[in-house]
Design an enzyme around this catalytic site. Structure first.
Site, PDB file in Angstrom:
ATOM      1  N   GLU A  83       0.804  -1.221   0.000  1.00  0.00           N
ATOM      2  CA  GLU A  83       0.000   0.000   0.000  1.00  0.00           C
ATOM      3  C   GLU A  83       0.841   1.278   0.000  1.00  0.00           C
ATOM      4  O   GLU A  83       0.301   2.361  -0.220  1.00  0.00           O
ATOM      5  CB  GLU A  83      -0.952  -0.016   1.200  1.00  0.00           C
ATOM      6  CG  GLU A  83      -1.966  -1.138   1.124  1.00  0.00           C
ATOM      7  CD  GLU A  83      -2.807  -1.297   2.376  1.00  0.00           C
ATOM      8  OE1 GLU A  83      -3.919  -1.852   2.272  1.00  0.00           O
ATOM      9  OE2 GLU A  83      -2.363  -0.881   3.464  1.00  0.00           O
TER      10      GLU A  83
ATOM     11  N   GLY B 148     -12.621  -3.779   1.788  1.00  0.00           N
ATOM     12  CA  GLY B 148     -13.650  -4.685   1.296  1.00  0.00           C
ATOM     13  C   GLY B 148     -14.932  -3.919   1.033  1.00  0.00           C
ATOM     14  O   GLY B 148     -15.380  -3.145   1.876  1.00  0.00           O
TER      15      GLY B 148
ATOM     16  N   GLU C  69      -7.926  -0.172   9.700  1.00  0.00           N
ATOM     17  CA  GLU C  69      -7.136   0.908  10.318  1.00  0.00           C
ATOM     18  C   GLU C  69      -7.823   2.267  10.390  1.00  0.00           C
ATOM     19  O   GLU C  69      -7.500   3.079  11.262  1.00  0.00           O
ATOM     20  CB  GLU C  69      -5.804   1.108   9.564  1.00  0.00           C
ATOM     21  CG  GLU C  69      -4.836  -0.032   9.614  1.00  0.00           C
ATOM     22  CD  GLU C  69      -5.105  -1.101   8.577  1.00  0.00           C
ATOM     23  OE1 GLU C  69      -4.774  -2.277   8.827  1.00  0.00           O
ATOM     24  OE2 GLU C  69      -5.663  -0.763   7.495  1.00  0.00           O
TER      25      GLU C  69
ATOM     26  N   ASP D  15     -11.575  -6.525  -2.527  1.00  0.00           N
ATOM     27  CA  ASP D  15     -12.511  -7.639  -2.392  1.00  0.00           C
ATOM     28  C   ASP D  15     -13.882  -7.088  -2.047  1.00  0.00           C
ATOM     29  O   ASP D  15     -14.029  -5.926  -1.694  1.00  0.00           O
ATOM     30  CB  ASP D  15     -12.043  -8.623  -1.307  1.00  0.00           C
ATOM     31  CG  ASP D  15     -11.870  -7.946   0.045  1.00  0.00           C
ATOM     32  OD1 ASP D  15     -12.790  -8.041   0.878  1.00  0.00           O
ATOM     33  OD2 ASP D  15     -10.819  -7.309   0.275  1.00  0.00           O
TER      34      ASP D  15
ATOM     35  N   MET E 215     -13.238  -9.474   7.026  1.00  0.00           N
ATOM     36  CA  MET E 215     -14.679  -9.718   6.914  1.00  0.00           C
ATOM     37  C   MET E 215     -14.995 -10.807   5.891  1.00  0.00           C
ATOM     38  O   MET E 215     -15.486 -10.541   4.788  1.00  0.00           O
ATOM     39  CB  MET E 215     -15.376  -8.412   6.548  1.00  0.00           C
ATOM     40  CG  MET E 215     -15.245  -7.341   7.624  1.00  0.00           C
ATOM     41  SD  MET E 215     -16.195  -7.729   9.104  1.00  0.00           S
ATOM     42  CE  MET E 215     -17.829  -7.313   8.553  1.00  0.00           C
TER      43      MET E 215
END
Length: 235
Positions: free
Chosen positions: A12, A78, A175, A198, A153
């Site tokens: 990232e 997500g 975060e 995702d 998740m």
């Protein structure tokens, strides 16, 4: 203008670090800081590590040691909205914890006692992010609520529970609310910008591993575009 940019994982932050000029690297308590200029803007880049404790510790060190004018949190997330697809961008209007529950004492679900139920992103930063996203061809961007918790998740029951608590939820990650909470307590403007790796649910783990690099690339592109907008607008 001094920008602070936070990402949890190497994937990232790697693209942004590679674009930095005059990069000076420092490690404090396991948090990796890179200081230099990013497309002409003075910037500090933090790789915090994954999860809320790492994010809160890293953000506190960042604000205390480097005194940035604002914070941008970048990375993957997500998706929760049915209209979203992997690679799409989400810009925070508000951020909330999805794994904090002190409702027995009259607090809203997700609210830490003594703090706001939700953390509002800085309006000028949100607007800059929206303008920056409009410059990126072929990428859909939405603005709304992002929720944070210390769990990935991929449990359908947990997904449905969180969706029930926050029906308007756009995305989840691990975060942002911790970063937002520290920024609020320091009085530092912030915005969260995430790209989807995702869609939350049973197959999210497979999708995350497959599309993390794509999500990181899209999120980094938005950060760079946003800094360009802010430089032009003299934020």
């Amino acid at each position: 203008m001094k920008a602070a940019i936070i990402g949890a994982m190497e994937e990232e932050v790697a693209i942004l670090r590679s674009r930095m000029e005059g990069c000076e690297e420092t490690v404090i308590a396991g948090c990796e800081f890179s200081k230099g200029r990013l497309d002409g803007v003075e910037a500090v880049l933090l790789k915090s590590g994954i999860g809320k404790v790492n994010a809160a510790m890293g953000t506190t060190l960042l604000l205390d040691h480097f005194r940035p004018d604002f914070v941008i949190n970048t990375g993957s997330a997500g998706g929760f909205l049915p209209s979203l697809r992997v690679g799409d961008l989400v810009i925070s209007e508000e951020v909330v914890h999805h794994d904090v529950d002190v409702t027995a004492f009259g607090y809203a679900y997700g609210q830490v006692p003594g703090l706001p139920a939700r953390y509002r992103a800085d309006e000028a930063l949100v607007e800059a992010a929206k303008q920056a996203a409009a410059r990126l061809d072929g990428l859909q961007a939405v603005t709304g609520l992002i929720a944070t918790g210390d769990s990935f998740m991929n449990d359908p029951k947990r997904v449905e529970f969180v969706r029930g608590q926050f029906p308007e939820l756009c995305a989840v990650e691990m975060e942002a609310a911790a970063i937002a909470q520290v920024c609020v307590q320091f009085g530092t403007p912030f915005v969260i910008i995430r790209a989807l790796s995702d869609i939350a649910g049973e197959e999210s783990g497979v999708s995350f591993e497959q599309f993390l690099e794509t999500a990181a690339k899209h999120s980094a592109e938005l950060v760079l575009s946003m800094l360009s907008v802010m430089k032009q607008k003299r934020y």
